[in-house]
Design a protein around this motif. Structure first.
Motif, PDB file in Angstrom:
ATOM      1  N   ALA A  38      19.643  -8.499  45.309  1.00 48.75           N
ATOM      2  CA  ALA A  38      18.519  -9.263  45.850  1.00 48.75           C
ATOM      3  C   ALA A  38      17.461  -9.505  44.782  1.00 48.75           C
ATOM      4  O   ALA A  38      16.911 -10.611  44.685  1.00 48.75           O
ATOM      5  N   ARG A  41      18.808 -12.137  42.311  1.00 53.03           N
ATOM      6  CA  ARG A  41      18.872 -13.488  42.879  1.00 53.03           C
ATOM      7  C   ARG A  41      17.510 -14.073  43.205  1.00 53.03           C
ATOM      8  O   ARG A  41      17.269 -15.258  42.997  1.00 53.03           O
ATOM      9  N   HIS A  42      16.647 -13.241  43.790  1.00 49.69           N
ATOM     10  CA  HIS A  42      15.412 -13.763  44.376  1.00 49.69           C
ATOM     11  C   HIS A  42      14.138 -13.368  43.647  1.00 49.69           C
ATOM     12  O   HIS A  42      13.068 -13.842  44.012  1.00 49.69           O
ATOM     13  N   ARG A  46      10.360 -11.730  46.641  1.00 51.07           N
ATOM     14  CA  ARG A  46      11.297 -11.941  47.764  1.00 51.07           C
ATOM     15  C   ARG A  46      12.434 -10.927  47.725  1.00 51.07           C
ATOM     16  O   ARG A  46      12.825 -10.380  48.758  1.00 51.07           O
ATOM     17  N   GLY A  47      12.977 -10.643  46.546  1.00 42.37           N
ATOM     18  CA  GLY A  47      14.053  -9.660  46.434  1.00 42.37           C
ATOM     19  C   GLY A  47      13.598  -8.268  46.839  1.00 42.37           C
ATOM     20  O   GLY A  47      14.319  -7.531  47.492  1.00 42.37           O
ATOM     21  N   CYS A  72      20.380 -17.797  47.503  1.00 45.30           N
ATOM     22  CA  CYS A  72      19.098 -18.248  46.958  1.00 45.30           C
ATOM     23  C   CYS A  72      18.969 -19.751  47.187  1.00 45.30           C
ATOM     24  O   CYS A  72      19.864 -20.514  46.846  1.00 45.30           O
ATOM     25  N   ASP A  73      17.852 -20.156  47.767  1.00 48.38           N
ATOM     26  CA  ASP A  73      17.607 -21.582  47.980  1.00 48.38           C
ATOM     27  C   ASP A  73      16.667 -22.148  46.915  1.00 48.38           C
ATOM     28  O   ASP A  73      16.125 -23.214  47.061  1.00 48.38           O
ATOM     29  N   CYS A  74      16.507 -21.393  45.833  1.00 47.35           N
ATOM     30  CA  CYS A  74      15.623 -21.831  44.755  1.00 47.35           C
ATOM     31  C   CYS A  74      16.446 -22.390  43.595  1.00 47.35           C
ATOM     32  O   CYS A  74      17.659 -22.283  43.559  1.00 47.35           O
ATOM     33  N   HIS A  77      16.807 -18.705  38.577  1.00 47.27           N
ATOM     34  CA  HIS A  77      17.377 -17.387  38.801  1.00 47.27           C
ATOM     35  C   HIS A  77      16.913 -16.465  37.685  1.00 47.27           C
ATOM     36  O   HIS A  77      16.611 -16.915  36.584  1.00 47.27           O
TER      37      HIS A  77
END
Length: 80
Positions: A38, A41-42, A46-47, A72-74, A77
């Protein structure tokens, strides 16, 4: 930078106390592996939030089973 520090803490848990204590993880992947993924990725905010939510769900009356890190919707990374 902060995400890397949190990742090091999770790795220290995996290399230290986690090897001594009996396995009690209710989820797959383990909470420390989930936290590392997490954070990678985030990012730290957020992670870290996702990892904290996962740790709070890990109790005898919580769920169990396969619980992957959400995608991830971003567009950026964190690289190792």
């Amino acid at each position: 930078m902060i995400a890397r520090l949190f990742i090091l803490i999770a790795l220290a848990w995996q290399w230290g106390p986690s090897r001594i204590l009996p396995p009690t993880c209710r989820y797959a992947p383990s909470c420390s592996a989930y936290a590392i993924e997490a954070l990678e990725r985030h990012g730290a905010i957020r992670g870290g939030w996702l990892a904290m939510k996962r740790l709070l769900r890990c109790h005898p009356w919580g769920g169990s089973g396969y619980d992957p890190v959400p995608p991830c919707d971003c567009t950026t990374h964190i690289s190792r």
